[in-house]
Design a protein around this motif. Sequence first.
Motif: not given
Length: 548
Positions: A230-235
Motif C-alpha cells: 500500500x505504500x511502495x508507490x507513494x511519492x
Amino acid sequence: MALLESLPTAALAGTILCLSWLILGPLLTRSSLDNLPGPPAESWFIGNLRQFFALNPWEFREELARKYPRVSALHAPFGFKWVHVWDPKAFHAMFVKDQDVFEEPLLALRVVLGPGLLGTQGEQHRRQRKMLNPVFSTKHLREMTPIFYSVVHKTRDAILQRVRAGPKDGVELDMLSWMGRTTLEVLGQAGLGYSFDPLTEDRPDEFANAVKDLFPQLAKTGILRLLLPYVLDLGTASFRRRVVELLPNKRVQRLKDISDIMHERSVLIFNEKKAALEKGDDALKHQVGEGRDIMSILLRANIMAAEQDKLPDEELIAQVSTMVLAGMDTTANSLARVLQLLAEHPDVQEKLREEVISAAETEDIDGTIDFDKLMDGLPYMDAVCRETLRVSPGVAALFRITTRDTVMPLMEPIRMRDGTLSNALHIPKNARVIANITACNRDPALWGPDADEWRPSRWLEPLPRELEEAHIPGVYSHLMTFIAGSRACIGFKLAQVEIKTVLFVLLQHFRFEPTGKPIQWNSAAVQYPSVGTGAEPEMPLRVIALRP
C-alpha cells in the motif's frame, strides 16, 4: 483551505471504514476456506499466527501435521483464514503447474536486495534464471571445487590453532560462527571473485553481520511488511527514503542499515569485477577466483547475450547480495545442524569419519578427493547429508498468495467440517497459503513410523513404495527442502558440494562433542540455533583434535 480542513475528516472516515471491514468482513462474507478443518483460534485478534510464527513453534506445527489433514485452515487476525498445506499433489500445483497462480510475496526482499533473483517475478525472473543457470551447472561446480577446498583448509587451520592452544580434552567453539564465516568466504571467492574474510583472525565484517541479521529482522517486522503493497508507490524514491528515515522504529532502521550496507558492498564488488573484465582476461586472472567465479562468468555471458536477454546493471548488482543471502545462512545453519547431530550420535560420526579417512588415504592428495568421488563416491556421507536436509530443512515454511480463484488438487481426499469428503479445494483469490516443508519431509505415511527420527541409514535401504508413488515435486531426493519448479533453489548443487567439502576436511582432523548447553532451534525465514530460546545465534560444540 477547505480541502485542508476536510482532510482529517476524510482520514477518520477512511480509518473507520477499514476497521469496520476488518471486524465485519469475515462475518458478512462466506469463504470456501470456512469449511476446512483446522485448530481453534488462540484469539480473534491474532488467530493462530502467534502459535505458528513463535520462536519455538515446533510443537504446534507438529500438532497441525499429525492431528489435521494435509490441507487445513489457520485462523488469521480478525477472523480471516489462511491455508496450511503439505500435500505433495498440492505442492506440484503450487510450485510447478500453477506457480503463476500461487505467487511468492517478494516486496520486502525486493526493497532490501533490489531486483535480483529473489526479488523478481514472471518474465524478469525467467530472464535472470536463464542467464544464471549455466554457472550453477555440475560442470562449473567441478571446476570450482579447488576453491572450496582452499577456503575450507583455511578454516581447518584456524580451528586447529585454537584447539591446540586449549586443554587436551577439547575447546568449546561456536561452530555456527565458523560455518558462517566459511560459507561467506566460499561464496565470496567462488561466487563473486572477492574475499570477505581471511579466516586467520577474529574480526567482524560489516557485510557478514548485515547478511546474518537480515532474516531475523524481517521476522520481527512481519506486521509492518504487510503494509508494503500500500505504500511502495507513494511519492518518489527519495520521498519514501525520507519517510523511512523518520520512522521511530529500531527494527525498521536496522533493516534500512542492512539494505544500505549490502547495496554499497554489492556496488563495490560489481564495479571492481566490471573494471577487471574491461581490462581483459589477464586482469581477471590476478583477482580472487582467477575469473572462474560465478560473477565473472555471468558478466561475460551478459556481454555476449542477445540484446533482449541482457541484464541491466541494476539487476546484476542485485545478484551480489542475493547470491550471498541465499547461500550463506541456509548452508551455514545446515552445516551447524549436521555437526550438532554428529556430536549427539558419536557412532554415526565415527562411521562417517572412517569412510572419509579411507577415501582420503586412497587418493593421497593432501587429504582431498576429486569432485566426482566427493559427490558420488561416499555413500554414508551422502546419507548423512540427505537425512539432515530431510528432518531439518533450513527454510521450514514458505508463503504464497493466490492471484486468482483456483482449484488445489489433493493426493488423498480430506474430510471437511461439514462431514463431506473432498479431493480438491477451491482457493479464492488473494488467499494466503503456507507450505509446510518440514511436515512434507517428515510425513510418516510416506517415510514410515520413524519419519521424525534422524536415521541416515534409511538412505542405504530401498525407499518406501508409498514415497515413490507420492511423486513429490522437489528437485532433490524426494524432498521439498530446495522446493520445485522455476523458483527452486538455483544453488542447491553448490550447497551440497560445500557441505560435503566441509565435512570431508573437518572430520579428518576433529571430533565434535556436545557441551551440555541446551540448544534451541528458532523459527525464522532460515531457522537458526541458540543457547536457550530467542538468544543470539550460536552453536557451541566441544572440538577435539584427533592428532594433537
